[in-house]
Scaffold this motif. Structure first.
Motif, PDB file in Angstrom:
ATOM      1  N   THR B 175       0.412  -1.186  -0.026  1.00 40.17           N
ATOM      2  CA  THR B 175       0.158   0.018   0.147  1.00 40.17           C
ATOM      3  C   THR B 175       0.991   1.218  -0.357  1.00 40.17           C
ATOM      4  N   LEU B 176       2.317   1.263  -0.398  1.00 38.06           N
ATOM      5  CA  LEU B 176       2.769   1.877  -0.033  1.00 38.06           C
ATOM      6  C   LEU B 176       3.048   2.776  -1.385  1.00 38.06           C
ATOM      7  N   SER B 177       4.154   4.383  -1.414  1.00 32.92           N
ATOM      8  CA  SER B 177       4.220   5.023  -2.894  1.00 32.92           C
ATOM      9  C   SER B 177       5.351   4.702  -3.014  1.00 32.92           C
ATOM     10  N   GLY B 178       6.429   4.324  -4.178  1.00 27.80           N
ATOM     11  CA  GLY B 178       7.438   3.339  -4.411  1.00 27.80           C
ATOM     12  C   GLY B 178       8.338   4.368  -3.758  1.00 27.80           C
ATOM     13  N   GLY B 179       8.346   5.766  -3.486  1.00 24.63           N
ATOM     14  CA  GLY B 179       9.079   6.803  -2.760  1.00 24.63           C
ATOM     15  C   GLY B 179       9.968   5.966  -1.257  1.00 24.63           C
ATOM     16  N   GLN B 180       8.493   5.723  -1.069  1.00 19.59           N
ATOM     17  CA  GLN B 180       8.340   4.831   0.573  1.00 19.59           C
ATOM     18  C   GLN B 180       8.600   3.691   0.231  1.00 19.59           C
ATOM     19  N   GLN B 181       8.774   2.677  -0.614  1.00 20.40           N
ATOM     20  CA  GLN B 181       8.633   1.479  -0.747  1.00 20.40           C
ATOM     21  C   GLN B 181       9.999   1.894  -0.922  1.00 20.40           C
TER      22      GLN B 181
END
Lengths: 549, 287
Positions: B175-181
């Motif tokens: 459920t995280l965004s790319g940057g967060q991942q």
């Protein structure tokens, strides 16, 4: 090419129908028989509620344990069969071979063997369905492992994780939803199979039904059939909805619970957003009491409840149904003697009759698929969302297809045998009805997958709905439709070999006869013969699929 | 392989492998050393041709080059996911060509790898993904957050805090965004206690803001813990502002090897030129 295939198929269908004697006169005769049938069975003699509960419990626990057995055996086989988890080619080849072999031996034949070994009861059913199911469960599990994304595996490899660590941390979380969904699907199928196994002596509703018919107590037999039918429809509905939730990804459920929580505690900010969007990149001092176990969530609580329910059901089936009361009737020494009875295959001097029955079996499969397709194409077309146009029409036909698919074919065959009498006509009609369910769904699915572009272009140039259907939709869906037709033919010929058990024609009659006369070598021969037919059909359909594509 | 058993207060215990002491001594020599490394794949494709360079401890190195120039292959060699066909490759003082499988695993344990597509297990929670970074030093397979000890979970939370993701610890990773991942992936790499951090186009699938955050994080963390970072990048400007040194690859050959203090954009761009016969540029190599 497609036209040639269709001509061949229609020709074979009509030939089979006429040589089996399925015609208008037979159907009219059948309808008049139905009157007698209803007079004979009405009023239905219902079994007592206690009896119904007891037999339902036995059937459900047998099916549950069989499905779990097949899952337990399929897990290692699938891991060994997939190139993702097993680099050794020999392992993969052996494992795939075991899976294919499990599918090749019909569950009824296994049940006959195990009834002979362990006597009447629950255990033969568990073993027969459990072993045969490996053919499907193992294959689908291996496919699911094959389809996992390689990224996490590569990452864990770069971390220095061992192969087992990679399997458990990177592969298992990815395949778990699919594994559970496949298991549930097999549970539905096994519940249907349990009706057939009753004929050869596996305890449960199928056994009670067979006994009632054997005593010519048609009212009671039909009641049991209706109870099993209802059970099948119920479990189908429950498992279909669980499967839908599982395969949609549990993220959806998470957010649903989240929405509920935010509605519940309106004043508070939801837990996900209390972190600033651009967090400071310097390390903040850690508090002494940081949480390292997840906080309460509805999704987690629900998972626990499900786990407890499943564990309780398994416990009850293991200890309540007498599944553990295994006793080898002839002792373990007799085990191999019994196996020896099945080998070498022999014809007991009736090879010509067996071959005729085999031809009849193939004819039943062809005729049923032909009749089924005649009905399934219009039904499937109306059930396709993008074609039927009307929401109510599409919904109604989808529902119809779903209900028909829930009917166990053998039960339908029994009803037809009782109504229009012994013989292949009852078998053809039963399988044709079943085909409407499966093929109708396949037709609807493949029509819905059609590319919408040409459809739009056609309507832009002012064509009618029918023109669009024949010019833009059918040609696009043709390969998928023919694939579905061939699959249905395969399913129908396999089922046709078992119809004879309930007197609906084909080679299955000799399967039952050989069991009663203890000519077990005939059973092996029949198994080999039907396997050859199914294998040949598989080759033909592989060839056709390549040509049509 | 030597192991050590940790016993925790509540009777749980955990078997850890003991880090080989040799890895902590490599500070004296180069961390990574390549001599005439050539790699041919089974299909006959030559991915690396006579690559030769040393990387001293604590250096931030950017690999530049077009897709297919051999950047990813080079990084995978340093992580011991591939072995060179010929030439010598020494990572953390170990000769990769002659190393036993257990030694290769030892090297992999101490080299963190950050991928373009993050390669996290989307179905697991963020914290469990970070914990899985410790698998290299744990004995036996793990599934579920509670299969990791409390001490490990606390450590993972610390790393998550460092990359600013501690607030998402129990969220499902997909459920995280790319940057967060990508930040979670960096935390997972930190869980390995790495000596080297490898990054294969870590920001190629991120928006400019997230890309900036991730690059800044990599640099800051490298400086804090004196890690060696080798990252492949596409953008020349980004590489010049980020790295200490740039190595340019074309068709598996080193075309450029220079310190960023003296390198200008035009020279660096020459790596991307299609004109054949361009002479390899050799400027001052920082040591």
């Amino acid at each position: 090419m497609v036209v040639g295939f269709l001509c061949l198929f229609v020709g074979a269908g009509i030939w089979s129908l006429s040589s089996l004697g399925v015609n208008i006169a037979a159907l009219v005769q059948g309808v008049s028989n139905a009157e007698i049938f209803i007079r004979r069975t009405w009023p239905l003699s219902l079994p007592s509620a206690e009896e119904v509960l007891q037999q339902t419990g036995i059937t459900l626990s047998t099916v549950l344990l069989a499905t779990l057995l097949s899952i337990a055996l399929s897990l290692p086989l699938a891991v060994w069969a997939s190139s993702v988890t097993t680099p050794s080619k020999l392992h993969r080849f052996t494992s795939r071979g075991v899976i294919v072999a499990a599918r090749a031996v019909p569950d009824v034949v296994l049940a006959i063997l195990f009834v002979r070994l362990f006597g009447l009861g629950v255990l033969p059913g568990i073993l027969a369905m459990g072993l045969h199911s490996i053919g499907m469960v193992g294959k689908l599990y291996a496919d699911a492992i094959e389809q996992t994304s390689p990224g996490p595996r590569e990452a864990l490899n770069s971390i220095g994780a061992t192969r087992t660590q990679r399997l458990l941390t990177a592969v298992v979380p990815q395949v778990l939803p699919a594994f559970i969904a496949i298991g549930l699907h097999r549970f539905d199928i096994n519940l249907r199979v349990s009706a057939v196994l009753g004929v050869v002596g596996v305890a449960g509703i199928g056994f009670e039904m067979t006994n009632a018919f054997a005593r010519l107590d048609f009212g009671l037999g039909i009641s049991w059939a209706l109870i099993l039918l209802l059970l099948c429809l119920l479990t189908e509905m429950v498992s279909a909805s669980i499967r839908r939730v599982l395969l949609r990804g549990s993220g959806e459920g998470e957010s649903g619970a989240h929405r509920f929580r935010t509605r519940l505690f309106r004043g508070r900010r939801p837990s996900g957003t209390d972190v600033p969007l651009t967090p400071p990149l310097t390390a903040s001092p850690l508090g002494t009491a940081r949480r390292v176990s997840p906080p309460f969530s509805f999704a987690r609580a629900r998972r626990w409840v499900y786990t407890v329910i499943v564990a309780a059901a398994v416990g009850a089936s293991l200890f309540g149904g007498g599944a553990l009361e295994a006793r080898v009737s002839a002792g373990w020494a007799g085990f191999f003697t019994t196996l020896g009875l099945f080998w070498p295959p022999g014809d007991a001097g009736m090879l010509d009759r067996l071959l005729l029955a085999l031809v009849e079996t193939v004819q039943i499969g062809l005729a049923a698929t032909f009749l089924g397709a005649l009905l399934a194409v219009p039904v499937g077309t109306l059930a396709a969302r993008n074609i039927s146009g009307n929401r109510a029409v599409h919904g109604a036909f989808r529902g119809f297809v779903l209900v028909v698919r829930g009917l166990p074919e053998l039960i339908v065959a029994i009803v037809f045998v009782v109504v229009i009498g012994l013989g292949p006509v009852a078998g053809v009609l039963a399988l044709a009805l079943g085909s409407v369910g499966l093929l109708g769904k396949l037709v609807a699915d493949s029509l819905e997958e059609v590319d919408a572009g040409p459809l739009e272009a056609m309507s832009a140039l002012g064509s009618s709905r029918t023109q669009r259907y024949f010019t833009a939709v059918l040609p696009q869906a043709a390969p998928a439709l023919i694939g579905g037709l061939l699959y249905q033919l395969d399913v129908n010929i396999r089922s046709a070999t078992l119809l004879g058990l309930v007197g609906a024609g084909g080679v299955g009659f000799y399967l039952l006869q050989a069991t009663q006369t203890r000519e077990y070598e005939v059973i092996t021969l029949i198994t080999l013969m039907t396997f050859t037919v199914v294998f040949a059909l598989e080759l033909v359909s592989m060839l056709l699929r390549r040509l049509v594509r | 392989m030597r192991t050590r058993i940790f016993i925790h207060p509540h009777g749980r215990f955990e078997v850890h492998m003991v880090d080989q002491a040799v890895f902590d001594d490599v500070g004296r020599g180069p961390v990574v050393s390549l001599t005439q490394v050539t790699k041919e794949f089974d299909g006959g494709v030559t991915a690396l041709r006579g690559v030769e360079f040393d990387v001293p401890r604590g250096q931030i190195l950017a690999l530049l080059g077009r897709s297919g120039s051999g950047k990813s292959t080079l990084l995978r060699h340093i992580c011991c996911l591939h072995r060179p066909t010929s030439g010598s490759l020494r990572v953390l003082g170990t000769d990769v060509a002659r190393a036993r499988r257990s030694q290769l695993r030892q090297i992999r344990r101490r080299t963190g790898f950050v991928f373009q597509q993050f390669n996290l297990v989307g179905q697991l929670s963020v914290l469990e993904n970070v914990c899985s970074g410790a698998l290299g030093r744990l004995v036996g397979p793990r599934l579920g957050l509670f299969s990791y000890s409390r001490a490990l979970r606390l450590e993972a939370l610390e790393h998550l805090d460092r990359v600013g993701m501690a607030g998402h610890a129990f969220q499902r990773t997909s459920t995280l965004s790319g940057g967060q991942q990508q930040r979670v992936a960096i935390a997972r790499a930190l869980m390995q206690h790495p000596v080297i951090l490898l990054a294969d186009e870590p920001v190629a699938s991120l928006d400019p803001d997230s890309a900036d955050t991730v690059m800044r994080l990599l640099r800051e963390i490298a400086r804090e813990r004196s890690l060696t970072v080798i990252g492949s990048l596409h953008q020349v400007e980004l590489a010049l502002g980020w790295a200490d040194r740039v190595i340019g690859l074309r068709d598996g050959e080193v075309m450029l090897d220079a310190s960023t203090t003296i390198l200008d954009t035009t020279t660096a761009m020459s790596v991307y030129n299609t004109v054949p016969g361009t002479e390899p540029v050799a400027l001052d190599v920082t040591g």
